[in-house]
Write a protein that holds these residues in place. Sequence first.
Motif, mmCIF file in Angstrom:
data_model
loop_
_atom_site.group_PDB
_atom_site.id
_atom_site.type_symbol
_atom_site.label_atom_id
_atom_site.label_comp_id
_atom_site.label_asym_id
_atom_site.label_seq_id
_atom_site.Cartn_x
_atom_site.Cartn_y
_atom_site.Cartn_z
ATOM 1 N N GLY A 1 5.871 6.284 7.446
ATOM 2 C CA GLY A 1 6.034 4.959 7.787
ATOM 3 C C GLY A 1 7.021 4.341 6.773
ATOM 4 O O GLY A 1 6.891 4.332 5.679
ATOM 5 N N VAL A 2 8.207 3.714 7.248
ATOM 6 C CA VAL A 2 9.103 3.166 6.546
ATOM 7 C C VAL A 2 9.288 1.844 6.753
ATOM 8 O O VAL A 2 9.593 1.335 7.788
ATOM 9 N N MET A 3 9.512 0.991 5.571
ATOM 10 C CA MET A 3 10.213 -0.381 5.850
ATOM 11 C C MET A 3 11.254 -0.527 4.575
ATOM 12 O O MET A 3 10.744 -0.599 3.346
ATOM 13 N N LEU A 4 12.355 -0.564 4.912
ATOM 14 C CA LEU A 4 13.595 -0.599 4.047
ATOM 15 C C LEU A 4 13.996 -2.092 4.231
ATOM 16 O O LEU A 4 14.705 -2.542 3.266
ATOM 17 N N ASP A 5 14.021 -2.470 5.149
ATOM 18 C CA ASP A 5 14.730 -3.728 5.394
ATOM 19 C C ASP A 5 14.204 -4.483 6.540
ATOM 20 O O ASP A 5 14.244 -4.175 7.777
ATOM 21 N N ALA A 6 13.125 -5.419 6.207
ATOM 22 C CA ALA A 6 12.418 -6.107 7.060
ATOM 23 C C ALA A 6 13.142 -7.145 7.829
ATOM 24 O O ALA A 6 12.627 -7.488 9.178
ATOM 25 N N GLY B 1 8.317 -11.900 8.166
ATOM 26 C CA GLY B 1 9.236 -10.854 8.505
ATOM 27 C C GLY B 1 8.700 -9.583 7.726
ATOM 28 O O GLY B 1 8.625 -8.490 8.341
ATOM 29 N N GLN B 2 8.293 -9.666 6.394
ATOM 30 C CA GLN B 2 7.783 -8.654 5.715
ATOM 31 C C GLN B 2 6.434 -8.098 6.394
ATOM 32 O O GLN B 2 6.226 -6.813 6.529
ATOM 33 N N ARG B 3 5.619 -8.935 6.831
ATOM 34 C CA ARG B 3 4.332 -8.551 7.435
ATOM 35 C C ARG B 3 4.563 -7.762 8.779
ATOM 36 O O ARG B 3 4.304 -6.605 9.073
ATOM 37 N N LEU C 1 7.962 1.796 1.143
ATOM 38 C CA LEU C 1 7.987 0.502 1.273
ATOM 39 C C LEU C 1 8.819 -0.093 0.336
ATOM 40 O O LEU C 1 8.556 0.116 -0.865
ATOM 41 N N ASP C 2 10.015 -0.777 0.596
ATOM 42 C CA ASP C 2 10.996 -1.577 -0.131
ATOM 43 C C ASP C 2 10.805 -2.826 -0.307
ATOM 44 O O ASP C 2 10.987 -3.519 0.491
ATOM 45 N N GLU C 3 10.224 -3.299 -1.534
ATOM 46 C CA GLU C 3 10.075 -4.719 -1.907
ATOM 47 C C GLU C 3 9.201 -5.457 -0.752
ATOM 48 O O GLU C 3 9.526 -6.470 -0.057
ATOM 49 N N PRO C 4 7.883 -4.750 -0.560
ATOM 50 C CA PRO C 4 7.087 -5.268 0.475
ATOM 51 C C PRO C 4 6.441 -6.688 0.241
ATOM 52 O O PRO C 4 5.987 -7.297 1.322
ATOM 53 N N VAL C 5 6.474 -7.206 -1.067
ATOM 54 C CA VAL C 5 6.060 -8.417 -1.192
ATOM 55 C C VAL C 5 6.845 -9.551 -1.165
ATOM 56 O O VAL C 5 6.432 -10.719 -1.631
ATOM 57 N N ASN C 6 7.985 -9.337 -1.258
ATOM 58 C CA ASN C 6 9.343 -10.293 -1.213
ATOM 59 C C ASN C 6 8.948 -11.204 -0.308
ATOM 60 O O ASN C 6 8.867 -10.988 1.092
ATOM 61 N N GLY C 7 8.862 -12.592 -0.644
ATOM 62 C CA GLY C 7 8.807 -13.753 0.186
ATOM 63 C C GLY C 7 7.119 -13.876 0.836
ATOM 64 O O GLY C 7 6.985 -14.844 1.284
ATOM 65 N N GLY D 1 -0.915 -13.169 0.341
ATOM 66 C CA GLY D 1 0.017 -12.247 0.954
ATOM 67 C C GLY D 1 0.256 -10.809 -0.040
ATOM 68 O O GLY D 1 -0.005 -9.526 0.409
ATOM 69 N N VAL D 2 0.422 -11.392 -1.188
ATOM 70 C CA VAL D 2 0.584 -10.183 -2.230
ATOM 71 C C VAL D 2 -0.652 -9.786 -2.348
ATOM 72 O O VAL D 2 -0.803 -8.380 -2.702
ATOM 73 N N LEU D 3 -1.697 -10.213 -2.436
ATOM 74 C CA LEU D 3 -3.050 -9.808 -2.786
ATOM 75 C C LEU D 3 -3.269 -8.584 -1.679
ATOM 76 O O LEU D 3 -3.652 -7.684 -1.716
ATOM 77 N N TRP D 4 -2.953 -9.166 -0.430
ATOM 78 C CA TRP D 4 -3.221 -8.357 0.721
ATOM 79 C C TRP D 4 -2.333 -6.944 0.645
ATOM 80 O O TRP D 4 -3.073 -5.769 0.978
ATOM 81 N N VAL D 5 -1.055 -6.809 0.395
ATOM 82 C CA VAL D 5 -0.317 -5.837 0.047
ATOM 83 C C VAL D 5 -0.987 -4.919 -1.097
ATOM 84 O O VAL D 5 -1.046 -3.514 -0.854
ATOM 85 N N ARG D 6 -1.363 -5.646 -2.098
ATOM 86 C CA ARG D 6 -1.880 -4.832 -3.331
ATOM 87 C C ARG D 6 -3.279 -3.829 -2.679
ATOM 88 O O ARG D 6 -3.172 -2.690 -3.070
ATOM 89 N N ARG D 7 -4.200 -4.518 -2.012
ATOM 90 C CA ARG D 7 -5.338 -4.071 -1.608
ATOM 91 C C ARG D 7 -5.069 -2.946 -0.379
ATOM 92 O O ARG D 7 -5.634 -1.950 -0.462
ATOM 93 N N LEU D 8 -3.851 -3.327 0.205
ATOM 94 C CA LEU D 8 -3.399 -2.163 1.397
ATOM 95 C C LEU D 8 -3.060 -0.883 0.813
ATOM 96 O O LEU D 8 -3.444 0.243 1.199
ATOM 97 N N VAL D 9 -1.961 -1.178 -0.114
ATOM 98 C CA VAL D 9 -1.416 0.335 -0.480
ATOM 99 C C VAL D 9 -2.470 0.973 -1.468
ATOM 100 O O VAL D 9 -2.601 2.172 -1.510
ATOM 101 N N ARG D 10 -3.595 0.338 -2.235
ATOM 102 C CA ARG D 10 -4.600 0.843 -2.799
ATOM 103 C C ARG D 10 -5.520 1.522 -1.893
ATOM 104 O O ARG D 10 -5.953 2.734 -2.129
ATOM 105 N N ASP D 11 -5.827 1.026 -0.868
ATOM 106 C CA ASP D 11 -6.610 1.651 0.209
ATOM 107 C C ASP D 11 -5.785 2.652 0.828
ATOM 108 O O ASP D 11 -6.922 3.729 1.082
#
Length: 255
Positions: free
Chosen positions: A76-81, A133-135, A151-157, A162-172
């Motif tokens: 799964g790749v996100m380089l440019d949302a 757009g990041q989501r 994931l490239d800069e997934p919490v940008n914006g 949302g930042v907390l959600w990404v943190r939990r997501l990647v840890r899970d």
Amino acid sequence: MIQVEALTKRYGTTTAVDGLTFSARPGTVTGFLGPNGAGKSTTLRMIVGLERPTSGSTTVDGVRYVDLSAPLHAVGVMLDARSVHPGRTAYRHLLAQARTHGIPRSRVDEVVAMTGLEAVAGRRAGTFSLGMGQRLGIAGALLGDPRTLILDEPVNGLDPDGVLWVRRLVRDLAAEGRTVLLSSHLMHELALCADRVVIIGQGRLLADAPVQEIVDASGGTTLEDAYLRLTAGAVEYRGRNADGPTGLPAAGGAR
């Protein structure tokens, strides 16, 4: 597992990536750091087959990305949302991606719910805020239920929730045994979610170790301290009055 071996990329007389070797392992969130112009984006693009290395190699689970039979299921790749057709709705964008890989509509519904996009799934992507757009980009990366995430800069914006959600997501995701390679400039956030960090400067490896080991080796107290010391001699775009710590004696134990 992502494996980068002696990776080099030259554009004419400019060397963007210079003999870079590191790995991102299953069950681990690997942070990927470096100043602007360090070669991070070029490295990520080579991992997913968007750039051809001058020499060296990159593989995902031992296979080059271009040789994967179903890349969306593997990586799964996100380089440019922002690389979404602005006139297409979020749902239609994800559905089009799904159909190219035989992914059922039910999975599109799942990732829309996972990323909190239910209320805006029918809106055109061109109307999205940066955070939305990041989501959407993360939803696309999750679509194939891949074992590896880049994931490239997934919490940008994103807002604090949302930042907390990404943190939990990647840890899970890492806890499920997946490989997560995460590029970000937010040191505090990486210190909270990454298990180990790869730091590059001017296309070369500066450090590759667990977060606390890098901090301890730098003599500082935070990942930001360590990063600034390690990259002090590798910043191309420093402002005239910008000051930062210097003089870290070799990246010693941060290998």
